[in-house]
Design a protein around this motif. Structure first.
Motif, PDB file in Angstrom:
ATOM      1  N   ASP A  40       0.815  -1.211   0.000  1.00 60.01           N
ATOM      2  CA  ASP A  40       0.000   0.000   0.000  1.00 60.01           C
ATOM      3  C   ASP A  40       0.849   1.262   0.000  1.00 60.01           C
ATOM      4  O   ASP A  40       0.347   2.349   0.310  1.00 60.01           O
ATOM      5  CB  ASP A  40      -0.913   0.025   1.234  1.00 60.01           C
ATOM      6  N   GLY A  41       2.105   1.137  -0.340  1.00 63.06           N
ATOM      7  CA  GLY A  41       2.974   2.309  -0.332  1.00 63.06           C
ATOM      8  C   GLY A  41       3.458   2.669   1.048  1.00 63.06           C
ATOM      9  O   GLY A  41       3.970   3.777   1.270  1.00 63.06           O
ATOM     10  N   ASN A  42       3.308   1.749   2.023  1.00 62.31           N
ATOM     11  CA  ASN A  42       3.682   2.052   3.395  1.00 62.31           C
ATOM     12  C   ASN A  42       5.157   1.762   3.668  1.00 62.31           C
ATOM     13  O   ASN A  42       5.526   0.981   4.532  1.00 62.31           O
ATOM     14  CB  ASN A  42       2.780   1.283   4.368  1.00 62.31           C
ATOM     15  N   GLY A  60      -6.889   9.086   1.752  1.00 60.72           N
ATOM     16  CA  GLY A  60      -8.144   8.357   1.809  1.00 60.72           C
ATOM     17  C   GLY A  60      -8.791   8.254   0.439  1.00 60.72           C
ATOM     18  O   GLY A  60      -8.124   8.363  -0.598  1.00 60.72           O
ATOM     19  N   ILE A  61     -10.102   8.062   0.423  1.00 58.54           N
ATOM     20  CA  ILE A  61     -10.815   7.864  -0.833  1.00 58.54           C
ATOM     21  C   ILE A  61     -10.725   9.103  -1.717  1.00 58.54           C
ATOM     22  O   ILE A  61     -10.379   9.020  -2.896  1.00 58.54           O
ATOM     23  CB  ILE A  61     -12.272   7.477  -0.559  1.00 58.54           C
ATOM     24  N   THR A  62     -11.030  10.269  -1.157  1.00 58.82           N
ATOM     25  CA  THR A  62     -11.001  11.494  -1.953  1.00 58.82           C
ATOM     26  C   THR A  62      -9.631  11.728  -2.568  1.00 58.82           C
ATOM     27  O   THR A  62      -9.495  11.979  -3.770  1.00 58.82           O
ATOM     28  CB  THR A  62     -11.375  12.715  -1.091  1.00 58.82           C
ATOM     29  N   GLY A  63      -8.596  11.651  -1.726  1.00 54.39           N
ATOM     30  CA  GLY A  63      -7.255  11.922  -2.206  1.00 54.39           C
ATOM     31  C   GLY A  63      -6.799  10.956  -3.271  1.00 54.39           C
ATOM     32  O   GLY A  63      -6.194  11.359  -4.281  1.00 54.39           O
ATOM     33  N   LEU A  64      -7.105   9.664  -3.100  1.00 54.56           N
ATOM     34  CA  LEU A  64      -6.628   8.676  -4.067  1.00 54.56           C
ATOM     35  C   LEU A  64      -7.428   8.699  -5.365  1.00 54.56           C
ATOM     36  O   LEU A  64      -6.863   8.475  -6.443  1.00 54.56           O
ATOM     37  CB  LEU A  64      -6.643   7.291  -3.445  1.00 54.56           C
ATOM     38  N   VAL A  65      -8.734   8.952  -5.285  1.00 47.62           N
ATOM     39  CA  VAL A  65      -9.521   9.081  -6.518  1.00 47.62           C
ATOM     40  C   VAL A  65      -9.010  10.267  -7.326  1.00 47.62           C
ATOM     41  O   VAL A  65      -8.812  10.173  -8.547  1.00 47.62           O
ATOM     42  CB  VAL A  65     -11.020   9.219  -6.216  1.00 47.62           C
ATOM     43  N   ALA A  66      -8.788  11.403  -6.653  1.00 48.04           N
ATOM     44  CA  ALA A  66      -8.242  12.569  -7.350  1.00 48.04           C
ATOM     45  C   ALA A  66      -6.868  12.255  -7.930  1.00 48.04           C
ATOM     46  O   ALA A  66      -6.572  12.571  -9.094  1.00 48.04           O
ATOM     47  CB  ALA A  66      -8.164  13.753  -6.397  1.00 48.04           C
ATOM     48  N   ALA A  67      -6.011  11.626  -7.130  1.00 43.76           N
ATOM     49  CA  ALA A  67      -4.653  11.312  -7.582  1.00 43.76           C
ATOM     50  C   ALA A  67      -4.670  10.394  -8.797  1.00 43.76           C
ATOM     51  O   ALA A  67      -3.892  10.586  -9.744  1.00 43.76           O
ATOM     52  CB  ALA A  67      -3.874  10.658  -6.443  1.00 43.76           C
ATOM     53  N   CYS A  75      -0.212  14.088 -14.889  1.00 42.98           N
ATOM     54  CA  CYS A  75       0.312  14.898 -13.785  1.00 42.98           C
ATOM     55  C   CYS A  75       1.245  14.078 -12.897  1.00 42.98           C
ATOM     56  O   CYS A  75       1.028  12.879 -12.676  1.00 42.98           O
ATOM     57  CB  CYS A  75      -0.822  15.444 -12.930  1.00 42.98           C
ATOM     58  N   ASP A  76       2.260  14.739 -12.382  1.00 39.78           N
ATOM     59  CA  ASP A  76       3.119  14.160 -11.363  1.00 39.78           C
ATOM     60  C   ASP A  76       2.460  14.446 -10.014  1.00 39.78           C
ATOM     61  O   ASP A  76       2.332  15.599  -9.609  1.00 39.78           O
ATOM     62  CB  ASP A  76       4.509  14.788 -11.426  1.00 39.78           C
ATOM     63  N   VAL A  77       2.006  13.395  -9.319  1.00 41.28           N
ATOM     64  CA  VAL A  77       1.183  13.549  -8.115  1.00 41.28           C
ATOM     65  C   VAL A  77       1.878  12.902  -6.924  1.00 41.28           C
ATOM     66  O   VAL A  77       2.344  11.765  -6.996  1.00 41.28           O
ATOM     67  CB  VAL A  77      -0.206  12.898  -8.297  1.00 41.28           C
ATOM     68  N   ALA A  78       1.923  13.651  -5.816  1.00 40.51           N
ATOM     69  CA  ALA A  78       2.421  13.126  -4.546  1.00 40.51           C
ATOM     70  C   ALA A  78       1.300  13.197  -3.517  1.00 40.51           C
ATOM     71  O   ALA A  78       0.645  14.234  -3.386  1.00 40.51           O
ATOM     72  CB  ALA A  78       3.627  13.929  -4.063  1.00 40.51           C
ATOM     73  N   VAL A  79       1.077  12.087  -2.809  1.00 33.81           N
ATOM     74  CA  VAL A  79       0.061  12.023  -1.760  1.00 33.81           C
ATOM     75  C   VAL A  79       0.767  11.897  -0.418  1.00 33.81           C
ATOM     76  O   VAL A  79       1.565  10.975  -0.204  1.00 33.81           O
ATOM     77  CB  VAL A  79      -0.895  10.834  -1.974  1.00 33.81           C
ATOM     78  N   LEU A  80       0.474  12.817   0.490  1.00 34.81           N
ATOM     79  CA  LEU A  80       1.065  12.823   1.828  1.00 34.81           C
ATOM     80  C   LEU A  80       0.005  12.430   2.847  1.00 34.81           C
ATOM     81  O   LEU A  80      -1.138  12.898   2.782  1.00 34.81           O
ATOM     82  CB  LEU A  80       1.598  14.212   2.189  1.00 34.81           C
ATOM     83  N   ALA A 219      -3.475   3.705  -8.074  1.00 32.85           N
ATOM     84  CA  ALA A 219      -2.716   4.961  -8.019  1.00 32.85           C
ATOM     85  C   ALA A 219      -1.217   4.698  -8.202  1.00 32.85           C
ATOM     86  O   ALA A 219      -0.529   5.410  -8.950  1.00 32.85           O
ATOM     87  CB  ALA A 219      -2.987   5.665  -6.697  1.00 32.85           C
ATOM     88  N   LEU A 220      -0.705   3.675  -7.525  1.00 31.57           N
ATOM     89  CA  LEU A 220       0.713   3.345  -7.675  1.00 31.57           C
ATOM     90  C   LEU A 220       1.034   2.937  -9.111  1.00 31.57           C
ATOM     91  O   LEU A 220       2.057   3.348  -9.673  1.00 31.57           O
ATOM     92  CB  LEU A 220       1.085   2.223  -6.708  1.00 31.57           C
ATOM     93  N   ASP A 221       0.144   2.158  -9.717  1.00 28.33           N
ATOM     94  CA  ASP A 221       0.358   1.750 -11.111  1.00 28.33           C
ATOM     95  C   ASP A 221       0.365   2.948 -12.053  1.00 28.33           C
ATOM     96  O   ASP A 221       1.035   2.922 -13.102  1.00 28.33           O
ATOM     97  CB  ASP A 221      -0.729   0.767 -11.552  1.00 28.33           C
ATOM     98  N   ALA A 222      -0.380   4.004 -11.675  1.00 27.23           N
ATOM     99  CA  ALA A 222      -0.445   5.207 -12.511  1.00 27.23           C
ATOM    100  C   ALA A 222       0.731   6.145 -12.263  1.00 27.23           C
ATOM    101  O   ALA A 222       0.840   7.185 -12.929  1.00 27.23           O
ATOM    102  CB  ALA A 222      -1.762   5.942 -12.265  1.00 27.23           C
TER     103      ALA A 222
END
Length: 452
Positions: A40-42, A60-67, A75-80, A219-222
């Motif tokens: 899970d990217g942990n 969470g759901i919002t952040g990962l759907v957007a990402a 886009c180059d996307v980083a999720v914190l 998201a990781l695959d993208a």
């Protein structure tokens, strides 16, 4: 951070020996099928990479759907995330998928006009059906089903109010429902606690752990970069973009999204003053004979009652267990101390479960707002989506898509929940000290309705 309790229930005390199953853990039931792992990217990076097109705060759901949408568009996307990826509400909620809103069509129509009220409920409906469409389009295996929901009336007065509200909604926007009279309640739930109710046939349920875990993998695959255990300290604004200051260093971005809901840090002061975090509590029973579940909840729907401070029930979608939630807003940082009281409430509703033991109990943060409405918008150029008021799965998915569309400047970017006013209260700084008092007020208010 919640920790797993010992599997040896003897360590929990002799008085609780009959309460916990041998496999009891204090952790979300959903983590059995969707554990938090390196997949899970942990992993824990030493420091952030220096820049990104979009930085999203909240995994969470919002952040990962957007990402996911943004990364697939180049886009180059980083999720914190301040916690491990998946440790928050996305894998702690009950997995109900509906059109949840504490404000009725008529309430909204009286204050904001009928056209606005209809737009609110039509967007809620779009969010509901958008989850199913998204799951099917992405081929996500998460036990999504349109099971229908039974809303149980806690008194005769609650029953009258429930049917009146559902009929007003049906006339306004066409949402179907069927009335369940008191003498027919047992066709839906084996309980004598209720005075009738209603079935809303097109509402659904999901395995939130598997849903979120699939979002992480996609998201990781993208190409999305995930940074767990990374606390955001602040956002600075410059002529060429923004700098996000964190516990792991700084990262520059053209766009910033905050999607932290009940986990919003007080470092993000303006947003923290507008969301009210509170705890929800859920238990999962031990494995039950399937015929027991068929007896107590024969339609295997999702179930809740008509009180403001609701109790809710659902079958587990992937094992023969029943999940129950209640005592929302209680001032306890862990669920185990409340497990006995929660089981007592469950057994009061479903007496056939007398003596049932528990395999899981857990808690997590939800978030309300001072106007009981969800909000999406921008503040100082920072996109946000917060305050889901128990509608995190449908609105989280929906708002994630909206925010991505806004950044990409394509598709339908409008939302009735994008309003200028996102209210707060004087002296509120993000500390929800008053939530237990508010819940007691709601209990008193519901008792008054019941006596009316």
């Amino acid at each position: 951070m919640l920790h797993a309790m010992s599997r040896n229930t003897g360590k929990l005390g002799a008085a609780q020996a009959g309460l916990f199953a041998d496999d009891y853990l204090e952790e979300p039931y959903w983590w059995s099928a969707a554990p938090l792992s390196a997949a899970d990217g942990n992993t824990v990076p030493g420091s952030l990479d220096g820049k990104a097109d979009v930085v999203i705060v909240g995994g969470g759901i919002t952040g990962l759907v957007a990402a996911l949408h943004l990364a697939r568009s180049g886009c180059d996307v980083a999720v914190l995330d301040a916690q491990r990826i998946g440790e928050g509400a996305a894998r702690r909620n009950a997995g109900f998928v509906g059109r949840t809103l504490k404000r009725s069509v008529e309430w909204l129509a009286e204050r904001s006009g009928r056209e606005h009220a209809m737009k609110v409920y039509r967007e809620l409906d779009a969010a509901l059906h958008g989850v199913q469409a998204f799951v099917e389009r992405e081929r996500i295996e998460c036990h999504y089903q349109t099971c229908g929901r039974f809303i149980a009336a806690n008194s005769k007065a609650h029953f009258r109010a429930l049917i009146a509200e559902l009929e007003q909604t049906r006339q306004a926007v066409g949402f179907d429902y069927s009335v369940v009279e008191k003498h027919d309640v047992h066709k839906e739930i084996a309980s004598d606690c209720y005075h009738g109710g209603a079935v809303i046939p097109d509402l659904g349920s999901i395995h939130p752990g598997l849903y979120h875990a699939s979002l992480v993998r996609k998201a990781l695959d993208a190409g999305v970069r995930l940074y767990p255990l990374t606390n955001v300290v602040g956002v600075d604004h410059g002529a060429s973009g923004k700098t996000i200051r964190t516990s792991k260093g700084d990262i520059a971005a053209l766009h910033v999204v905050v999607a932290t809901n009940g986990y919003t840090s007080r470092n993000l002061k303006w947003l923290a003053r507008r969301v009210i975090p509170f705890r929800g509590f859920v238990i999962a029973t031990e494995l039950l004979p399937p015929e027991t579940i068929d007896k107590v909840i024969p339609r295997r729907r999702t179930y809740l009652d008509t009180r403001m401070n609701i109790d809710f029930i659902r079958p587990a979608p992937d094992s023969s267990r029943i999940l129950f939630g209640g005592m929302t807003g209680t001032a306890s940082s862990t669920a185990t101390p409340l497990a006995g009281a929660l089981r007592d409430r469950l057994v009061k509703i479903l007496p056939d479960l007398k003596g049932v033991r528990l395999s899981r109990a857990w808690t997590g943060h939800c978030a309300g707002t001072f106007d009981f409405m969800p909000h999406i918008g921008t503040k100082d150029g920072v996109h946000f989506a917060l305050g889901y008021n128990f509608a995190g799965i449908p609105l989280g998915t929906h708002f994630g898509e909206k925010i991505a569309a806004r950044i990409l400047q394509r598709g339908d970017t409008s939302s009735v929940f994008d309003v200028e006013k996102f209210p707060t209260a004087p002296f509120f700084n993000g500390s929800p000290w008053f939530v237990p008092l508010a819940m007691r007020y709601f209990d008193w208010h519901d008792d008054r309705i019941a006596k009316g």
